[in-house]
Design a protein around this motif. Structure first.
Motif, mmCIF file in Angstrom:
data_model
loop_
_atom_site.group_PDB
_atom_site.id
_atom_site.type_symbol
_atom_site.label_atom_id
_atom_site.label_comp_id
_atom_site.label_asym_id
_atom_site.label_seq_id
_atom_site.Cartn_x
_atom_site.Cartn_y
_atom_site.Cartn_z
ATOM 1 N N HIS A 200 79.976 27.658 0.186
ATOM 2 C CA HIS A 200 81.215 26.883 0.047
ATOM 3 C C HIS A 200 82.433 27.619 0.604
ATOM 4 C CE1 HIS A 200 79.780 23.274 -1.953
ATOM 5 N NE2 HIS A 200 78.900 24.046 -2.557
ATOM 6 N N VAL A 201 82.436 28.954 0.481
ATOM 7 C CA VAL A 201 83.532 29.725 1.077
ATOM 8 C C VAL A 201 83.481 29.550 2.599
ATOM 9 C CG1 VAL A 201 84.431 32.048 1.536
ATOM 10 C CG2 VAL A 201 83.840 31.395 -0.794
ATOM 11 N N GLY A 202 82.263 29.545 3.132
ATOM 12 C CA GLY A 202 82.085 29.324 4.572
ATOM 13 C C GLY A 202 82.655 27.975 5.004
ATOM 14 N N ARG A 203 82.374 26.949 4.206
ATOM 15 C CA ARG A 203 82.882 25.599 4.517
ATOM 16 C C ARG A 203 84.403 25.553 4.424
ATOM 17 N NH1 ARG A 203 78.927 21.777 0.952
ATOM 18 N NH2 ARG A 203 76.989 22.233 2.043
ATOM 19 N N LEU A 204 84.940 26.232 3.384
ATOM 20 C CA LEU A 204 86.389 26.261 3.198
ATOM 21 C C LEU A 204 87.061 26.951 4.381
ATOM 22 C CD1 LEU A 204 88.934 25.833 1.468
ATOM 23 C CD2 LEU A 204 88.363 27.906 0.210
ATOM 24 N N ARG A 205 86.476 28.069 4.819
ATOM 25 C CA ARG A 205 86.995 28.802 5.990
ATOM 26 C C ARG A 205 87.056 27.900 7.219
ATOM 27 N NH1 ARG A 205 84.170 34.182 4.911
ATOM 28 N NH2 ARG A 205 85.976 35.537 4.615
ATOM 29 N N LYS A 206 85.943 27.180 7.421
ATOM 30 C CA LYS A 206 85.818 26.312 8.596
ATOM 31 C C LYS A 206 86.901 25.225 8.566
ATOM 32 C CE LYS A 206 82.159 23.931 11.130
ATOM 33 N NZ LYS A 206 80.794 23.381 11.048
ATOM 34 N N SER A 207 87.085 24.606 7.387
ATOM 35 C CA SER A 207 88.081 23.537 7.252
ATOM 36 C C SER A 207 89.499 24.057 7.461
ATOM 37 C CB SER A 207 87.993 22.893 5.872
ATOM 38 O OG SER A 207 86.718 22.322 5.689
ATOM 39 N N LEU A 208 89.788 25.251 6.890
ATOM 40 C CA LEU A 208 91.138 25.807 7.019
ATOM 41 C C LEU A 208 91.433 26.268 8.449
ATOM 42 C CD1 LEU A 208 91.486 27.905 3.732
ATOM 43 C CD2 LEU A 208 92.676 25.774 4.269
ATOM 44 N N GLY A 209 90.359 26.554 9.198
ATOM 45 C CA GLY A 209 90.553 27.035 10.569
ATOM 46 C C GLY A 209 90.378 25.955 11.615
ATOM 47 N N ILE A 210 90.341 24.694 11.158
ATOM 48 C CA ILE A 210 90.030 23.587 12.062
ATOM 49 C C ILE A 210 91.024 23.437 13.209
ATOM 50 C CG2 ILE A 210 91.215 21.696 10.825
ATOM 51 C CD1 ILE A 210 87.859 20.742 11.364
ATOM 52 N N HIS A 211 92.276 23.849 12.993
ATOM 53 C CA HIS A 211 93.276 23.754 14.066
ATOM 54 C C HIS A 211 93.410 25.082 14.823
ATOM 55 C CE1 HIS A 211 94.221 19.878 12.405
ATOM 56 N NE2 HIS A 211 94.643 20.389 11.271
ATOM 57 N N GLY A 212 92.403 25.950 14.648
ATOM 58 C CA GLY A 212 92.433 27.231 15.358
ATOM 59 C C GLY A 212 93.305 28.289 14.700
ATOM 60 N N ASP A 213 93.627 28.077 13.417
ATOM 61 C CA ASP A 213 94.473 29.042 12.708
ATOM 62 C C ASP A 213 93.676 30.267 12.269
ATOM 63 O OD1 ASP A 213 96.968 27.477 12.605
ATOM 64 O OD2 ASP A 213 95.775 26.105 11.386
ATOM 65 N N ALA A 214 94.407 31.350 11.986
ATOM 66 C CA ALA A 214 93.771 32.598 11.552
ATOM 67 C C ALA A 214 93.062 32.410 10.211
ATOM 68 C CB ALA A 214 94.833 33.687 11.422
ATOM 69 N N ASP A 215 92.001 33.176 10.000
ATOM 70 C CA ASP A 215 91.239 33.123 8.748
ATOM 71 C C ASP A 215 91.961 33.960 7.694
ATOM 72 O OD1 ASP A 215 89.359 32.959 6.798
ATOM 73 O OD2 ASP A 215 87.859 34.199 7.799
ATOM 74 N N LEU A 216 92.389 33.309 6.608
ATOM 75 C CA LEU A 216 93.137 34.023 5.571
ATOM 76 C C LEU A 216 92.259 34.439 4.389
ATOM 77 C CD1 LEU A 216 96.477 31.957 5.457
ATOM 78 C CD2 LEU A 216 96.131 34.218 6.450
ATOM 79 N N ILE A 217 90.967 34.049 4.416
ATOM 80 C CA ILE A 217 90.079 34.430 3.319
ATOM 81 C C ILE A 217 89.399 35.750 3.662
ATOM 82 C CG2 ILE A 217 88.093 33.776 1.904
ATOM 83 C CD1 ILE A 217 88.827 30.839 2.468
ATOM 84 N N ARG A 218 89.567 36.707 2.771
ATOM 85 C CA ARG A 218 89.026 38.041 3.003
ATOM 86 C C ARG A 218 87.748 38.222 2.186
ATOM 87 N NH1 ARG A 218 90.979 42.925 0.509
ATOM 88 N NH2 ARG A 218 92.416 41.644 -0.697
ATOM 89 N N THR A 219 86.699 38.717 2.847
ATOM 90 C CA THR A 219 85.465 39.034 2.136
ATOM 91 C C THR A 219 85.526 40.492 1.711
ATOM 92 O OG1 THR A 219 84.246 37.506 3.560
ATOM 93 C CG2 THR A 219 82.930 39.093 2.311
ATOM 94 N N VAL A 220 85.339 40.735 0.419
ATOM 95 C CA VAL A 220 85.349 42.103 -0.085
ATOM 96 C C VAL A 220 83.895 42.480 -0.347
ATOM 97 C CG1 VAL A 220 86.262 43.653 -1.845
ATOM 98 C CG2 VAL A 220 87.609 41.667 -1.116
ATOM 99 N N ARG A 221 83.374 43.346 0.491
ATOM 100 C CA ARG A 221 81.946 43.670 0.453
ATOM 101 C C ARG A 221 81.462 44.086 -0.926
ATOM 102 N NH1 ARG A 221 78.742 45.632 5.492
ATOM 103 N NH2 ARG A 221 77.310 45.971 3.759
ATOM 104 N N GLY A 222 80.362 43.454 -1.342
ATOM 105 C CA GLY A 222 79.765 43.801 -2.625
ATOM 106 C C GLY A 222 80.512 43.252 -3.827
ATOM 107 N N THR A 223 81.653 42.613 -3.583
ATOM 108 C CA THR A 223 82.435 42.103 -4.709
ATOM 109 C C THR A 223 82.612 40.598 -4.648
ATOM 110 O OG1 THR A 223 83.661 44.182 -4.635
ATOM 111 C CG2 THR A 223 84.537 42.462 -6.057
ATOM 112 N N GLY A 224 83.379 40.132 -3.679
ATOM 113 C CA GLY A 224 83.649 38.697 -3.626
ATOM 114 C C GLY A 224 84.666 38.367 -2.571
ATOM 115 N N TYR A 225 85.661 37.561 -2.961
ATOM 116 C CA TYR A 225 86.606 37.045 -1.976
ATOM 117 C C TYR A 225 88.055 37.095 -2.477
ATOM 118 C CZ TYR A 225 82.348 35.144 0.028
ATOM 119 O OH TYR A 225 81.094 35.019 0.572
#
Length: 228
Positions: A200-225
């Motif tokens: 779902h985070v992947g889907r949210l990223r895709k939707s938020l970036g639909i107009h070619g905008d920068a990805d604002l969701i940060r993945t924190v390795r081993g923890t979350g987002y």
């Protein structure tokens, strides 16, 4: 009266009541609690709540009966009631709404969605008291109209992605573990694999970036987002 709206939770299951109270307080509400129908009316008169979250099945007086009493009294008639019920049959839903309930939520429910419904209902009855749209950088989310825009352009999100963004945007910069997100977005009662969060985070990223905008969701390795 405090500027924070007061919500009365009438629920005999202590664990559910606590989770709900915790999330409503985190959302900026003052919370009063009652564990039975008999206690509900007393607490109602003491706390003078702006909204009641009422469980259908209660020991003693049933939730339906409390709803009837509240809607019969002139001074309490205008207080919105959200009914919670494990019964999802259409006839029960209709009965709940016929006794005057303003909204009806079937168990198991998503806590985040219930908090959003409380907020939407209070927007209509106490608009000034409930926080308006949330925003971060060029993303704006309006919990009442379920609208999200980015740079002024509409972003289409499914209900789960919407709840996910609602959670992340409440506290930009905060790192949410997958478990925390599962609790907030899906609700503790529902079993969901933690990898579902990633999907779902992947889907949210895709939707938020639909107009070619920068990805604002940060993945924190081993923890979350985190957002931002």
């Amino acid at each position: 009266m405090s500027h924070q709206p007061t919500v009365l939770i009438v629920e005999d299951e202590a664990s559910q009541r606590e989770i709900l109270a915790y999330n409503l307080e985190a959302g900026g509400f003052t919370v009063a609690q009652a564990a039975s129908g008999d206690e509900a009316m007393t607490v109602f008169d003491e706390a003078q709540p702006d909204l009641v979250v009422l469980d259908w099945m209660l020991p003693g007086i049933s939730g339906i009966e409390i709803c009837r009493q509240l809607k019969r009294r002139g001074d309490t008639r205008s207080v919105p009631v959200i009914m919670l019920s494990a019964r999802s049959e259409e006839t029960d839903r209709v009965r709940g709404l016929e006794t005057g309930a303003d909204d009806y939520v079937s168990k198991p429910y998503s806590v985040a969605e219930l908090v959003a419904r409380v907020r939407a209902m209070l927007r209509r009855t106490r608009p000034a008291a409930v926080g308006q749209a949330l925003s971060f950088e060029d993303i704006t989310l309006d919990p009442e109209t379920y609208r999200v825009t980015r740079g002024g352009k509409p972003v289409k999100l499914g209900p789960t992605e919407f709840r996910l963004l609602s959670t992340l945007i409440e506290k930009p910069g905060r790192v949410w573990s997958r478990e925390h997100l599962l609790d907030r977005v899906w609700g503790r009662e529902i079993y969901v694999d933690s990898r579902t969060v990633d999907v779902h985070v992947g889907r949210l990223r895709k939707s938020l970036g639909i107009h070619g905008d920068a990805d604002l969701i940060r993945t924190v390795r081993g923890t979350g987002y985190a957002l931002g």
